[in-house]
Design an enzyme around this catalytic site. Structure first.
Site, PDB file in Angstrom:
ATOM      1  N   CYS A 109      -9.749   6.517   1.452  1.00 17.93           N
ATOM      2  CA  CYS A 109      -8.981   7.195   0.413  1.00 17.93           C
ATOM      3  C   CYS A 109      -9.857   8.110  -0.422  1.00 17.93           C
ATOM      4  O   CYS A 109      -9.478   9.221  -0.736  1.00 17.93           O
ATOM      5  CB  CYS A 109      -8.293   6.178  -0.492  1.00 17.93           C
ATOM      6  SG  CYS A 109      -7.454   6.950  -1.907  1.00 17.93           S
ATOM      7  N   MET A 168      -2.693  -1.835  -5.324  1.00 13.55           N
ATOM      8  CA  MET A 168      -4.088  -1.796  -5.760  1.00 13.55           C
ATOM      9  C   MET A 168      -4.570  -0.360  -5.907  1.00 13.55           C
ATOM     10  O   MET A 168      -4.516   0.418  -4.958  1.00 13.55           O
ATOM     11  CB  MET A 168      -4.978  -2.526  -4.743  1.00 13.55           C
ATOM     12  CG  MET A 168      -4.789  -4.017  -4.707  1.00 13.55           C
ATOM     13  SD  MET A 168      -5.721  -4.784  -3.336  1.00 13.55           S
ATOM     14  CE  MET A 168      -4.389  -5.142  -2.195  1.00 13.55           C
ATOM     15  N   CYS A 215     -14.521  -3.194   1.671  1.00  9.31           N
ATOM     16  CA  CYS A 215     -13.293  -3.136   0.863  1.00  9.31           C
ATOM     17  C   CYS A 215     -12.428  -4.360   1.129  1.00  9.31           C
ATOM     18  O   CYS A 215     -11.862  -4.944   0.206  1.00  9.31           O
ATOM     19  CB  CYS A 215     -12.517  -1.861   1.173  1.00  9.31           C
ATOM     20  SG  CYS A 215     -11.000  -1.703   0.197  1.00  9.31           S
ATOM     21  N   SER A 223       0.805  -1.218   0.000  1.00 14.28           N
ATOM     22  CA  SER A 223       0.000   0.000   0.000  1.00 14.28           C
ATOM     23  C   SER A 223       0.838   1.269   0.000  1.00 14.28           C
ATOM     24  O   SER A 223       0.309   2.359  -0.208  1.00 14.28           O
ATOM     25  CB  SER A 223      -0.892   0.013   1.245  1.00 14.28           C
ATOM     26  OG  SER A 223      -0.082   0.109   2.414  1.00 14.28           O
TER      27      SER A 223
END
Length: 356
Positions: free
Chosen positions: A194, A33, A98, A9
């Site tokens: 995000c 991702m 998620c 990440s």
């Protein structure tokens, strides 16, 4: 040793997860991702900064890094639910979806297609096989434990998942990163969602859900105290942003959101953190998911109705395939519809559901 694909990440936790796997002799590949791009500017969303940090860590570790775009899956499986829940007056937790739909479904499927035997992330949690069943356990570091967000994982997902930092404390993770010369060793932890980033939450939501102003009323007296901008923009227990500071004739105590009446578009508030309307002894949960066997009624468990709260002693008073009722030993503050209630038996996360 196995081929393991790590979700990098850009943060220190996933980078140290990759470091530990490599030290253990695994063949490690990194995947970054990309889940959001509607307004992916540096002002609001740190995706580019995160990618550069992930790439720098991968370079230091000597592993390949692939970028995978899951924005379509995210919009369909996570963001659509997020908007639908807010539209209905509830407060969802998109991080839960998620994890179950993107990080441990879309990402896992992608990794298996590449030939990986396992995936790994930097989540603070642990997994083990016990009596033929896979269990999700709390992390060793209770302050960082993320099992609450992972309660919707299933047996197949857990069987293919590694949490390499789950047995470590955060300070140990940072020390390992420093020792290994990882460029993100001191990088600040990301917080929040995000796609909202640093912008004001209400401004973001207004782009997708129109403002529907209505009355703010005192739940006790039914007196109109002001106007709200739309029930979607408020959550149970909220104190800030109500715009009803000093009310003539009312005691000097903060106001909290205590309820919503969707049909008449009324937001109800009460004064004082300890007002009875903000406390619940029971709740109903729907959309249940159990990691292993369903828990038994009348047994004592621990439950979290929000992240970072201590486990609250409770028991299941009723359970069927779709719903359960939970009774608490002590009143719980601001039990919020749309959030998740997660059950534990000691360190073992059993699963949970959505608060109705």
């Amino acid at each position: 040793m196995a081929q393991v694909i790590v979700g990098l990440s850009g943060g220190v936790d996933s980078s140290v997860a990759a470091l530990l796997l490599k030290r253990a002799g695994h063949e490690v590949i990194g995947v970054f991702m990309k889940n959001w791009e509607d307004d992916d500017s540096e002002e609001y969303c740190s995706a580019r900064e995160d990618f550069l940090a992930a790439a720098a860590a991968a370079d230091r570790l000597g592993i390949d890094l692939e970028v995978v775009n899951f924005t379509a899956e995210y919009r369909e499986r996570v963001f659509a639910n997020f908007l639908a829940e807010y539209r209905a007056g509830r407060t969802p937790n998109p991080d839960v979806l998620c994890n179950s739909e993107i990080k441990f479904r879309a990402f896992l499927e992608h990794a298996l297609r590449l030939g990986a035997e396992k995936i790994a992330t930097g989540h603070y949690a642990q997994v083990r096989e016990f009596l033929g069943q896979w269990q999700l356990l709390k992390a060793e570091d209770g302050n960082k434990d993320q099992s609450y967000f992972l309660y919707r994982l299933n047996q197949q997902q857990l069987a293919k998942t590694l949490f390499p930092v789950g047995h470590l404390y955060k300070r140990e993770v940072r020390a390992l990163a420093q020792e290994a010369g990882l460029p993100n060793a001191a990088r600040k932890d990301s917080t929040g969602i995000c796609f909202i980033g640093e912008r004001r939450f209400r401004e973001f939501l207004a782009r997708y859900l129109p403002k529907t102003p209505g009355e703010i009323r005192d739940l006790d007296s039914q007196r109109v105290l002001g106007r709200h901008e739309g029930l979607s923009y408020y959550t149970l227990g909220q104190r800030a942003g109500l715009g009803i500071g000093g009310v003539r004739g009312a005691q000097e105590a903060p106001w909290f959101v205590a309820g919503k009446e969707m049909v008449r578009n009324i937001l109800y508030v009460v004064q004082g953190h300890d007002h009875p309307a903000l406390h619940s002894m029971t709740l109903t949960a729907t959309d249940l998911h159990w990691i292993g066997e369903a828990p038994r009624c009348q047994w004592v468990y621990g439950a979290k109705t929000r992240y970072r709260m201590p486990d609250a002693a409770c028991s299941l008073t009723a359970l069927d395939g779709e719903r359960c009722q939970i009774a608490f030993a002590a009143p719980q503050w601001a039990v919020t519809p749309g959030q998740s209630v997660v059950l534990y038996e000691s360190r073992v996360c059993l699963g949970g559901g959505i608060i109705a």
